[in-house]
Design a protein around this motif. Structure first.
Motif, PDB file in Angstrom:
ATOM      1  N   GLY A  26      -0.771   1.424   1.352  1.00  0.00           N
ATOM      2  CA  GLY A  26      -0.104   1.187   2.622  1.00  0.00           C
ATOM      3  C   GLY A  26      -0.517   2.050   3.793  1.00  0.00           C
ATOM      4  O   GLY A  26      -0.950   1.533   4.814  1.00  0.00           O
ATOM      5  N   PRO A  27      -0.382   3.367   3.721  1.00  0.00           N
ATOM      6  CA  PRO A  27      -0.677   4.213   4.889  1.00  0.00           C
ATOM      7  C   PRO A  27      -2.170   4.395   5.185  1.00  0.00           C
ATOM      8  O   PRO A  27      -2.520   4.983   6.192  1.00  0.00           O
ATOM      9  N   VAL A  28      -3.044   3.920   4.318  1.00  0.00           N
ATOM     10  CA  VAL A  28      -4.484   4.132   4.509  1.00  0.00           C
ATOM     11  C   VAL A  28      -4.997   3.208   5.609  1.00  0.00           C
ATOM     12  O   VAL A  28      -4.860   1.993   5.529  1.00  0.00           O
ATOM     13  N   SER A  29      -5.589   3.808   6.646  1.00  0.00           N
ATOM     14  CA  SER A  29      -6.157   3.003   7.725  1.00  0.00           C
ATOM     15  C   SER A  29      -7.659   2.830   7.564  1.00  0.00           C
ATOM     16  O   SER A  29      -8.219   1.841   8.025  1.00  0.00           O
ATOM     17  N   GLU A  30      -8.318   3.791   6.917  1.00  0.00           N
ATOM     18  CA  GLU A  30      -9.766   3.735   6.680  1.00  0.00           C
ATOM     19  C   GLU A  30     -10.089   4.432   5.375  1.00  0.00           C
ATOM     20  O   GLU A  30      -9.421   5.394   4.998  1.00  0.00           O
ATOM     21  N   ALA A  31     -11.148   3.999   4.703  1.00  0.00           N
ATOM     22  CA  ALA A  31     -11.669   4.688   3.525  1.00  0.00           C
ATOM     23  C   ALA A  31     -13.148   4.357   3.412  1.00  0.00           C
ATOM     24  O   ALA A  31     -13.539   3.193   3.541  1.00  0.00           O
ATOM     25  N   HIS A  32     -13.961   5.408   3.203  1.00  0.00           N
ATOM     26  CA  HIS A  32     -15.415   5.229   3.150  1.00  0.00           C
ATOM     27  C   HIS A  32     -16.020   6.096   2.064  1.00  0.00           C
ATOM     28  O   HIS A  32     -15.607   7.249   1.884  1.00  0.00           O
ATOM     29  N   ILE A  33     -17.018   5.571   1.388  1.00  0.00           N
ATOM     30  CA  ILE A  33     -17.804   6.374   0.454  1.00  0.00           C
ATOM     31  C   ILE A  33     -18.735   7.238   1.287  1.00  0.00           C
ATOM     32  O   ILE A  33     -19.371   6.745   2.228  1.00  0.00           O
ATOM     33  N   VAL A  34     -18.791   8.532   0.956  1.00  0.00           N
ATOM     34  CA  VAL A  34     -19.604   9.480   1.712  1.00  0.00           C
ATOM     35  C   VAL A  34     -20.441  10.329   0.762  1.00  0.00           C
ATOM     36  O   VAL A  34     -20.171  10.401  -0.436  1.00  0.00           O
ATOM     37  N   VAL A  49       5.137  14.111   7.774  1.00  0.00           N
ATOM     38  CA  VAL A  49       4.228  14.844   6.885  1.00  0.00           C
ATOM     39  C   VAL A  49       4.555  14.535   5.429  1.00  0.00           C
ATOM     40  O   VAL A  49       3.651  14.390   4.596  1.00  0.00           O
ATOM     41  N   TYR A  50       5.837  14.410   5.113  1.00  0.00           N
ATOM     42  CA  TYR A  50       6.234  14.080   3.745  1.00  0.00           C
ATOM     43  C   TYR A  50       5.578  12.782   3.278  1.00  0.00           C
ATOM     44  O   TYR A  50       5.224  12.654   2.106  1.00  0.00           O
ATOM     45  N   ASP A  51       5.400  11.833   4.162  1.00  0.00           N
ATOM     46  CA  ASP A  51       4.776  10.557   3.800  1.00  0.00           C
ATOM     47  C   ASP A  51       3.313  10.736   3.406  1.00  0.00           C
ATOM     48  O   ASP A  51       2.803  10.008   2.564  1.00  0.00           O
ATOM     49  N   VAL A  52       2.639  11.712   4.018  1.00  0.00           N
ATOM     50  CA  VAL A  52       1.261  12.027   3.610  1.00  0.00           C
ATOM     51  C   VAL A  52       1.285  12.560   2.183  1.00  0.00           C
ATOM     52  O   VAL A  52       0.505  12.124   1.328  1.00  0.00           O
ATOM     53  N   LEU A  53       2.185  13.489   1.904  1.00  0.00           N
ATOM     54  CA  LEU A  53       2.324  14.045   0.559  1.00  0.00           C
ATOM     55  C   LEU A  53       2.613  12.942  -0.454  1.00  0.00           C
ATOM     56  O   LEU A  53       1.994  12.887  -1.520  1.00  0.00           O
ATOM     57  N   HIS A  54       3.523  12.046  -0.122  1.00  0.00           N
ATOM     58  CA  HIS A  54       3.863  10.942  -1.021  1.00  0.00           C
ATOM     59  C   HIS A  54       2.649  10.044  -1.275  1.00  0.00           C
ATOM     60  O   HIS A  54       2.437   9.583  -2.392  1.00  0.00           O
ATOM     61  N   THR A  55       1.863   9.806  -0.247  1.00  0.00           N
ATOM     62  CA  THR A  55       0.665   8.981  -0.410  1.00  0.00           C
ATOM     63  C   THR A  55      -0.327   9.643  -1.355  1.00  0.00           C
ATOM     64  O   THR A  55      -0.881   8.991  -2.245  1.00  0.00           O
TER      65      THR A  55
END
Length: 76
Positions: A26-34, A49-55
């Motif tokens: 859900g909260p991911v807006s972008e993801a890339h192999i690097v 910030v808690y939502d980042v931790l939960h993710t």
């Protein structure tokens, strides 16, 4: 709004397999192999910030093949 980058280290050969699963969180807006010390860089946007931790702990680290994560929260 909280903006963060999560660096993801995967098990050998798992990066491509995990990319779609990570993008589907859900909260991911972008993801890339690097290239580099980590295999995937993930960008998230949450309300708190808690939502980042939960993710990270509740969703990302539970995916099979995730070996390590490092989270960077944007300060501006």
């Amino acid at each position: 709004m909280v903006h963060a980058f999560i660096m993801v280290k995967t098990a050998a050969g798992k990066s491509e397999e995990l990319l779609d699963s990570i993008r589907g969180l859900g909260p991911v807006s972008e993801a890339h192999i690097v290239a580099g010390n980590y295999d995937i860089i993930t960008e998230v946007e949450t309300e708190e910030v808690y939502d980042v931790l939960h993710t990270v702990v509740g969703k990302l680290q539970k995916l099979d093949g995730i070996a390590d994560t490092k989270t960077y929260i944007c300060l501006q």
